[in-house]
Design an enzyme around this catalytic site. Structure first.
Site, PDB file in Angstrom:
ATOM      1  CG  HIS A  89      -1.885  -1.392   1.383  1.00 39.24           C
ATOM      2  ND1 HIS A  89      -3.093  -0.705   0.117  1.00 39.24           N
ATOM      3  CD2 HIS A  89      -1.829  -1.930   1.919  1.00 39.24           C
ATOM      4  CE1 HIS A  89      -4.374  -2.236   0.485  1.00 39.24           C
ATOM      5  NE2 HIS A  89      -2.704  -3.199   0.989  1.00 39.24           N
ATOM      6  CB  SER A  90       4.104   1.258  -1.663  1.00 40.09           C
ATOM      7  OG  SER A  90       5.222   2.944  -1.266  1.00 40.09           O
ATOM      8  CG  ASN A  91       1.542   6.575   1.144  1.00 37.92           C
ATOM      9  OD1 ASN A  91      -0.059   6.494   0.717  1.00 37.92           O
ATOM     10  ND2 ASN A  91       1.481   7.128   2.244  1.00 37.92           N
ATOM     11  CB  CYS A  93       4.689   1.634  -5.514  1.00 37.35           C
ATOM     12  SG  CYS A  93       6.373   1.216  -4.778  1.00 37.35           S
TER      13      CYS A  93
END
Ligand SMILES: *Cc1c(COP(=O)(O)O)cnc(C)c1O
Length: 368
Positions: A89-91, A93
């Site tokens: 859920h990386s911001n 990425c």
């Protein structure tokens, strides 16, 4: 479209050695600063917020600032692909995927996750944006070490793509070896200078993961001789083993003769049950802040940082230099869309006190 421009460092940073030559404008800046009536704050403190959650629509959050330098470097090298990694859920990425597409590049995202099977990867939160951008996903075990697992795989992918297509790949690590990313936050500090924040505030609070945002602010604060106190609120483990040594490494690379702990205060104790895990108290606070101030905090960083700030202002006032506090909203609101708020909201906003159905069209709630 020529958004690539020459970068001229602020006068106070021109003594530093590794000034990038170019920057590409991706963020809508300067982001506004305004008063924020954060619930539960003692009366003698005044809290304001800097809205880096408004740097863009899907390009929102402070992370876009470092990409202004990394993507300029990527374009200068003539790369057609961008490869990076993060949690599912990386911001980071999500902003890489979005700005890669804005610039006509193909994004490749390595995700550290417990999910092995591609068919069970969902469309929630940041993943929705990653998928809309047709980013290619590569799943790796959650505990994969960077140097011995992720980095070799990203290098291998880059080689593979180059040999198949003849096109170059640009790899974005957590912290660039040439610390080009750091300049995004020098630029942020310069924005604070321009906005008069050095005179208007005593303390600045920011959530920390890699620490890059906080280091940039702390180093800007040091170089300008400003009297702000910069506090980084740690959201991951091993705060002291990780953050001060990393900040010190940057100081040493830049040739600055100062100790990390003298320019950056690290606040621990508010990560709750751990990175990316929410407690009910944290989720309730996010609802309380949204419904009393209209500011949407994210569950992974800013929600915990805000509740941490509220606790420290009540219990540990000596830590603050003064009573004028600036909270940096670093973004991350797509984290609210991953489903974790649902039970909290459905429980609070039950059908009898907030939602009136067809049958109750003539009934109105008591406003008391
Ligand atoms: C990544 C991130 C942070 C932490 O920034 P670092 O520079 O890695 O310390 C804080 N808030 C949000 C919303 C983020 O996405």
């Amino acid at each position: 479209m020529d958004r690539l421009c020459e970068y001229i460092a602020p006068v106070w940073a021109q003594q530093l050695g590794n000034i990038p030559k170019q920057r590409i404008q991706l963020a809508n800046v300067p982001t506004p600063i305004h008063e924020w009536l954060l619930p539960g704050i003692p009366n003698d403190f005044h809290v304001s917020i800097k809205r880096d959650d408004m740097t863009g629509s899907t390009l929102l959050g402070s992370k876009v600032r470092k990409l202004e330098f990394q993507m300029a470097d990527c374009l200068a090298q003539g790369s057609k692909h961008v490869v990076t990694y993060g949690s599912l859920h990386s911001n980071h990425c999500r902003v890489v995927a979005t700005c890669a597409r804005e610039l006509g590049l193909q994004p490749h995202l390595f995700f550290r996750t417990d999910v092995e099977d591609p068919y069970t990867i969902g469309c929630e939160g940041n993943l929705l944006i990653d998928r809309l951008c047709s980013a290619k996903f590569y799943l790796a075990p959650k505990k994969s070490p960077y140097l011995t697992c992720l980095k070799p795989r990203m290098d291998k992918l880059a080689k593979h793509i180059s040999s198949e297509t003849g096109e170059r790949c640009y790899i974005i690590p957590l912290i660039s070896a040439n610390i080009i990313d750091f300049w995004g936050y020098i630029h942020l500090f310069d924005e604070l200078v321009m906005q008069g924040a050095l005179e208007q505030f005593d303390d600045v609070i920011v959530a920390i993961a890699s620490g890059m945002t906080a280091f940039g602010l702390a180093i800007g604060n040091f170089l300008t001789g400003s009297k702000l106190r910069i506090h980084g609120m740690s959201m991951c483990d091993d705060t002291y083993h990780f953050h001060y040594p990393n900040c010190q490494k940057i100081l040493d690379t830049l040739g600055l003769n100062v100790r990390a702990e003298d320019i950056l205060d690290i606040i621990d104790g508010h990560k709750g049950r751990g990175y990316d895990i929410s407690t009910q108290e944290e989720l309730d606070y996010i609802v309380s802040v949204a419904s009393s101030t209209g500011i949407m905090l994210d569950p992974v960083y800013t929600g915990k940082a805000a509740i941490g700030l509220q606790r420290e202002l009540n219990n540990n006032q000596d830590m603050f230099k003064g009573n004028r506090i600036l909270f940096l909203h670093t973004g991350g609101v797509f984290g609210l869309y991953d489903g974790r708020m649902n039970d909290t909201l459905k429980g609070k906003r039950s059908s009898t006190d907030q939602i009136f159905g067809w049958k109750n069209l003539e009934d109105f709630p008591s406003q008391s």
